[in-house]
Design an enzyme around this catalytic site. Structure first.
Site, PDB file in Angstrom:
ATOM      1  N   ARG A  37       0.829  -1.209   0.000  1.00 45.00           N
ATOM      2  CA  ARG A  37       0.000   0.000   0.000  1.00 45.00           C
ATOM      3  C   ARG A  37       0.865   1.261   0.000  1.00 45.00           C
ATOM      4  NH1 ARG A  37      -4.504   1.687   4.578  1.00 45.00           N
ATOM      5  NH2 ARG A  37      -4.751   3.859   3.933  1.00 45.00           N
ATOM      6  N   TYR A  56     -14.758  10.749  -0.905  1.00 46.03           N
ATOM      7  CA  TYR A  56     -13.741  10.522  -1.929  1.00 46.03           C
ATOM      8  C   TYR A  56     -13.878  11.454  -3.123  1.00 46.03           C
ATOM      9  CZ  TYR A  56     -12.018   6.440   0.524  1.00 46.03           C
ATOM     10  OH  TYR A  56     -11.454   5.617   1.461  1.00 46.03           O
TER      11      TYR A  56
END
Ligand code: NAD
Ligand code: G6P
Ligand code: MN
Length: 435
Positions: free
Chosen positions: A93, A255
């Site tokens: 990640r 988002y």
């Protein structure tokens, strides 16, 4: 009783899942819960597994917790399979975040170049799980929260040919909680109508009399005097442009900041990376302190500290879905499922994230209809990007990957797209056998 299998069982979120089953044990008789992990996660699995056993014992319920690295042994005869794994763990990640950032692009675990790379690593593993399920538990439901949850659902439906899948995210759960509290109403007193795709959906809200209260909420959350706060822990409370949100006439998801405020978010992200590191690096420390807590032999409940993770409440939502399916409840929830015409702007067969009724036969989308141009334009581009990303993840075709990168609004096109794609493919080589 039910047999549940959780893949990625060593996740620090597992205590929330256990708490969710304990809370519902009166109506949801989970007799076996198998936590599955891989060699790289053995230590995490052992720590969190021991804690899960303490939790179940403290609650005095009849549920056996099994820990294993053998996925196929676990899947045998399962009723529900939940997936919460991370291919390459947090180190992967961190690369998804840091590499695009280095190229002047948003670096994020589910959005932009990093999100697409996470799909490339994850889709083959998920499709492998589906193949095992066909053989070992052909009647089971797959409840997925592995990110990117929308693209994973798309992959399972389109390439896995597996209908019994539901994808889940905590963003709508958090929005419902926040907005009900803002209106000083119970969640059950309001009707929420969400539509879009994972991490890119909009919604409207109605009160008991059927009057729409969306505009009031837009003003409270995003108006000129609003203090937006954080809906999820991992996203900065960057201000949207109030005129733009008012024009949408719908509530955005957190988002959307990456798409509506790209430059500002990039600046913030750079600043944060300089001081505290990327979100993945911050989470690495958070995770270490959580596992420190979990090792305490007296800890037999979910600690409050877990709420610092962005995904708080998603495991509880998973338990509620399982409960709604098992007890044929008709519960209203927002999930990733096949569109089936609910959003007329998107392909009939695509995965979408919409308000649904959850019954014994799964998720039934509530009809939404068509979006105005501002929403429709972005949504259609993003869905096409998802389709290409999933196709590239399955085939390992470089040109398809490049096309997906080019289409993504958070990736600069041309040579810049090629450069960031090449560097990411190279960095993640060990997890990308298809490329
Ligand atoms: P994590 O890094 O703790 O990984 C969870 C476990 O998965 C680890 O113990 C790891 O060893 C294991 N794992 C890795 N590859 C595996 C494989 N092939 N098979 C079985 N297990 C494997 O991750 P986390 O922070 O708990 O997050 C887990 C996943 O859930 C991630 O994909 C994350 O993006 C996602 N997530 C989703 C939401 C949502 O809204 N849907 C919210 C939070 C997190
Ligand atoms: C959010 C999302 C997840 C996301 C996660 C990140 O709320 O819904 O899909 O990936 O939380 O949380 P973290 O604490 O790992 O940054
Ligand atoms: Mn999510």
């Amino acid at each position: 009783g039910l047999k549940i299998v959780t893949i990625g069982g060593g996740s620090s979120y597992t205590p929330e899942l256990i708490e969710g089953f304990i809370k519902r044990h009166g109506e949801l008789p989970v007799r076996e819960l198998w936590l599955v992990d891989i060699e790289a996660g053995r230590e995490k699995l052992e720590i969190v597994g021991a804690m899960a056993k303490r939790m179940v014992q403290a609650a005095g319920i009849d549920c056996e917790i099994r820990l294993t690295l053998d996925r196929r042994e676990a899947l045998q005869g399962a009723d529900f399979v939940t997936t919460q794994f991370r291919v390459g763990l947090l180190d992967a990640r961190i690369k998804d975040e840091a590499i695009p950032l280095k190229h002047g692009m948003i670096g994020q675990e589910t959005n932009g170049a990093g999100g697409m790379l996470k799909a490339f690593r994850t889709v083959p593993v998920v499709l492998g799980i589906v193949e095992d399920m066909k053989e070992l538990c052909p009647n089971a439901w797959l409840i997925n929260f592995t990110n990117p949850a929308g693209m994973v659902t798309e992959a399972v439906l389109r390439y896995g040919q597996w209908e019994k899948v539901i994808g889940l995210c905590n963003v709508p759960v958090m929005a419902v909680k926040t907005e009900s509290a803002l209106l000083q109403k119970e969640e059950s007193e309001l009707f929420f109508k969400f539509a879009g795709i994972n991490h890119l959906h909009w919604h409207r809200v109605y009160d008991k009399d059927g009057s729409e209260v969306t505009a009031e909420l837009i003003d409270k959350l995003y108006g000129p005097d609003a203090d937006p706060g954080r809906i999820v822990e991992n996203i900065r409370d960057m201000r949207f442009l109030p005129e733009q949100i008012a024009q949408l006439g719908m509530l955005p998801c957190p988002y959307h900041r990456y798409y509506y405020m790209t430059d500002n978010m990039l600046e913030e992200e750079r600043e944060e990376a300089r001081h505290a590191g990327t979100r993945g690096q911050v989470v690495k420390q958070l995770e270490a302190s959580l596992f420190e807590l979990y090792q305490d032999p007296k800890l037999d409940y979910k600690p409050k500290e877990l709420e610092q993770r962005g995904g708080a409440y998603y495991s509880d939502a998973a338990c509620e879905i399982i409960n709604a399916i098992y007890n044929n409840k008709g519960t209203q929830m927002v999930v990733n499922t096949r569109n089936r015409g609910a959003i007329s702007d998107l392909p009939y067969d695509s995965a979408v994230e919409v308000s649904c009724l959850i019954t014994a036969h799964g998720a039934e989308p509530v009809h939404f209809g068509a979006f105005p141009p501002a929403q429709r334009g972005l949504l259609q581009v993003m869905k096409a990007m998802e389709e290409l990303t999933v196709e590239a993840a399955v085939t390992g075709d470089y040109a398809t990957a490049l096309q997906a990168f080019t289409l993504n609004p958070l990736v600069t096109s041309g040579d810049a797209a090629r450069l960031v794609l090449d560097e990411l493919l190279d960095a993640h080589q060990a997890y990308l056998p298809q490329f």
